[in-house]
Design a protein around this motif. Sequence first.
Motif, PDB file in Angstrom:
ATOM      1  N   ASP A 117       0.806  -1.210   0.000  1.00  0.00           N
ATOM      2  CA  ASP A 117       0.000   0.000   0.000  1.00  0.00           C
ATOM      3  C   ASP A 117       0.847   1.271   0.000  1.00  0.00           C
ATOM      4  O   ASP A 117       0.348   2.357   0.329  1.00  0.00           O
ATOM      5  CB  ASP A 117      -0.942   0.016   1.208  1.00  0.00           C
ATOM      6  CG  ASP A 117      -0.191  -0.038   2.539  1.00  0.00           C
ATOM      7  OD1 ASP A 117       1.050  -0.148   2.520  1.00  0.00           O
ATOM      8  OD2 ASP A 117      -0.857   0.037   3.582  1.00  0.00           O
ATOM      9  N   ASP A 163      -0.466  -8.372   1.863  1.00  0.00           N
ATOM     10  CA  ASP A 163      -1.300  -9.571   1.807  1.00  0.00           C
ATOM     11  C   ASP A 163      -0.429 -10.759   1.432  1.00  0.00           C
ATOM     12  O   ASP A 163       0.761 -10.610   1.131  1.00  0.00           O
ATOM     13  CB  ASP A 163      -2.484  -9.406   0.839  1.00  0.00           C
ATOM     14  CG  ASP A 163      -2.063  -9.023  -0.570  1.00  0.00           C
ATOM     15  OD1 ASP A 163      -0.918  -9.321  -0.967  1.00  0.00           O
ATOM     16  OD2 ASP A 163      -2.880  -8.411  -1.283  1.00  0.00           O
ATOM     17  N   ASN A 191     -17.019  -4.853  -3.229  1.00  0.00           N
ATOM     18  CA  ASN A 191     -16.150  -3.710  -2.953  1.00  0.00           C
ATOM     19  C   ASN A 191     -15.586  -3.184  -4.274  1.00  0.00           C
ATOM     20  O   ASN A 191     -16.013  -3.608  -5.345  1.00  0.00           O
ATOM     21  CB  ASN A 191     -15.020  -4.115  -1.993  1.00  0.00           C
ATOM     22  CG  ASN A 191     -14.320  -5.400  -2.424  1.00  0.00           C
ATOM     23  OD1 ASN A 191     -14.190  -5.679  -3.612  1.00  0.00           O
ATOM     24  ND2 ASN A 191     -13.883  -6.199  -1.462  1.00  0.00           N
ATOM     25  N   SER A 196     -15.364   0.212  -5.240  1.00  0.00           N
ATOM     26  CA  SER A 196     -15.803   1.527  -5.727  1.00  0.00           C
ATOM     27  C   SER A 196     -14.874   2.653  -5.283  1.00  0.00           C
ATOM     28  O   SER A 196     -14.774   3.679  -5.961  1.00  0.00           O
ATOM     29  CB  SER A 196     -17.225   1.824  -5.250  1.00  0.00           C
ATOM     30  OG  SER A 196     -17.274   1.980  -3.843  1.00  0.00           O
ATOM     31  N   GLU A 197     -14.198   2.474  -4.166  1.00  0.00           N
ATOM     32  CA  GLU A 197     -13.338   3.532  -3.632  1.00  0.00           C
ATOM     33  C   GLU A 197     -11.882   3.229  -3.925  1.00  0.00           C
ATOM     34  O   GLU A 197     -11.045   3.148  -3.027  1.00  0.00           O
ATOM     35  CB  GLU A 197     -13.581   3.686  -2.134  1.00  0.00           C
ATOM     36  CG  GLU A 197     -15.023   4.057  -1.798  1.00  0.00           C
ATOM     37  CD  GLU A 197     -15.298   4.000  -0.299  1.00  0.00           C
ATOM     38  OE1 GLU A 197     -14.691   4.809   0.427  1.00  0.00           O
ATOM     39  OE2 GLU A 197     -16.112   3.161   0.126  1.00  0.00           O
ATOM     40  N   GLN A 198     -11.587   3.045  -5.190  1.00  0.00           N
ATOM     41  CA  GLN A 198     -10.219   2.708  -5.574  1.00  0.00           C
ATOM     42  C   GLN A 198      -9.936   3.165  -6.996  1.00  0.00           C
ATOM     43  O   GLN A 198     -10.812   3.159  -7.861  1.00  0.00           O
ATOM     44  CB  GLN A 198      -9.983   1.199  -5.475  1.00  0.00           C
ATOM     45  CG  GLN A 198      -8.509   0.801  -5.594  1.00  0.00           C
ATOM     46  CD  GLN A 198      -8.261  -0.594  -5.065  1.00  0.00           C
ATOM     47  OE1 GLN A 198      -9.079  -1.490  -5.206  1.00  0.00           O
ATOM     48  NE2 GLN A 198      -7.106  -0.793  -4.442  1.00  0.00           N
ATOM     49  N   ASP A 233      -9.928   5.715 -12.044  1.00  0.00           N
ATOM     50  CA  ASP A 233     -10.902   5.387 -11.021  1.00  0.00           C
ATOM     51  C   ASP A 233     -11.808   4.255 -11.504  1.00  0.00           C
ATOM     52  O   ASP A 233     -12.248   4.252 -12.653  1.00  0.00           O
ATOM     53  CB  ASP A 233     -11.731   6.628 -10.691  1.00  0.00           C
ATOM     54  CG  ASP A 233     -12.625   6.424  -9.496  1.00  0.00           C
ATOM     55  OD1 ASP A 233     -13.706   5.821  -9.682  1.00  0.00           O
ATOM     56  OD2 ASP A 233     -12.263   6.857  -8.395  1.00  0.00           O
ATOM     57  N   PRO A 266     -18.521  -0.625  -1.362  1.00  0.00           N
ATOM     58  CA  PRO A 266     -17.586   0.335  -0.773  1.00  0.00           C
ATOM     59  C   PRO A 266     -16.202  -0.263  -0.522  1.00  0.00           C
ATOM     60  O   PRO A 266     -16.040  -1.475  -0.404  1.00  0.00           O
ATOM     61  CB  PRO A 266     -18.264   0.707   0.551  1.00  0.00           C
ATOM     62  CG  PRO A 266     -19.087  -0.488   0.896  1.00  0.00           C
ATOM     63  CD  PRO A 266     -19.582  -1.034  -0.409  1.00  0.00           C
ATOM     64  N   GLY A 267     -15.204   0.629  -0.446  1.00  0.00           N
ATOM     65  CA  GLY A 267     -13.848   0.203  -0.119  1.00  0.00           C
ATOM     66  C   GLY A 267     -13.061  -0.276  -1.330  1.00  0.00           C
ATOM     67  O   GLY A 267     -13.582  -0.387  -2.435  1.00  0.00           O
ATOM     68  N   PRO A 268     -11.775  -0.601  -1.116  1.00  0.00           N
ATOM     69  CA  PRO A 268     -10.928  -1.089  -2.208  1.00  0.00           C
ATOM     70  C   PRO A 268     -11.118  -2.577  -2.461  1.00  0.00           C
ATOM     71  O   PRO A 268     -11.575  -3.307  -1.582  1.00  0.00           O
ATOM     72  CB  PRO A 268      -9.518  -0.799  -1.701  1.00  0.00           C
ATOM     73  CG  PRO A 268      -9.644  -0.942  -0.210  1.00  0.00           C
ATOM     74  CD  PRO A 268     -11.013  -0.425   0.137  1.00  0.00           C
ATOM     75  N   VAL A 271      -5.668  -4.065  -1.185  1.00  0.00           N
ATOM     76  CA  VAL A 271      -4.920  -2.937  -0.650  1.00  0.00           C
ATOM     77  C   VAL A 271      -3.664  -2.711  -1.492  1.00  0.00           C
ATOM     78  O   VAL A 271      -2.704  -3.472  -1.413  1.00  0.00           O
ATOM     79  CB  VAL A 271      -4.537  -3.189   0.824  1.00  0.00           C
ATOM     80  CG1 VAL A 271      -3.741  -2.002   1.378  1.00  0.00           C
ATOM     81  CG2 VAL A 271      -5.786  -3.431   1.652  1.00  0.00           C
TER      82      VAL A 271
END
Length: 317
Positions: free
Chosen positions: A132, A147, A210, A212-214, A251, A273-275, A278
């Motif tokens: 990250d 990870d 998940n 959407s925020e990445q 995006d 939501p979220g990535p 990571v």
Amino acid sequence: MSVLITGGLGHVGSWVAYHLAKQGKQVIICDMAANHFERLGLDYLEDVRDMLVLESIDVLDYHSMFELLLRHRDGLEGVIHGVSVIAGPYFQQHPYKHISINANGTLNVLEICRILGIEKVVNMSSGAVYGDAPGPQSEATPYNATDLYGASKIAGELYGQQYSDTFGMDVRNARLFFVYGPGKRPSHMHKVYQAMFGPLEGLDNIQAPNGSEQALDWTHVHDTATGIVKLFEKESVKHRNFNISSGVLIDHLKIVEHVADILGERHNVQLGPGPFVVRGAPLDISLAQQELGFVPKYTDIREGLQDYWQWLKANAG
């Protein structure tokens, strides 16, 4: 001259095989899917079928791998190692198996090449080795496993580094990132991929948990394969590690919008939501540009999506 590619029927490996075969090289493909090649739908490989030798062997089967490389050693320029379990939620569901494939599979290839005197190995690694860390990430960015997948890729790179230093081998790492494009149907991928690219195949009603925020630098598979071939063919390199990606941050929700624009309609797809995983992004590709002459063609993802759509339409059903 010939090149052996492990995982040569995978998404990236198959295009690497295609480009090398188009140059007139014999390509030995070591892939567990070789026995049902005709059912894989890799239409582009049919164009170069007479340049391919298909071998169905597991990279974890050391004895069979040794016999394979021994059989093809004469005239072999080197090995491109592409067998890997990709990142995603599935990876950690079977950790021992998947880490073994990624790390021990790489070790098997390196050790056999050492014994047989095959010096050049290009390892398909990953930008996951940076974890990250904020982008743009250069090859000087320290290792940072966030990870199990990233840890397995770091292990493979370190094995290669030590085999180079200890035994005088020429092991090079192509650090790839997120790949899309012809050769892989969205319906065969994870839910986040399906939500972003699936409508190009006609998929609808995809709800991903998940993503959407990445924003990541998604790379067209042609560009990824081109970078790997350039790294393999470079006579000598000053560095061992090269980022191979588009280098352009996009995006995930923008990809959904671009796909809708191409199709002229919106499908019922949703990213939660979220990535997805990571990762920091984008990868800095300036070293590959300067030393390898790598110039990605599809830096505008809309052009890449158009190309992907055309392939999916031509290979529908």
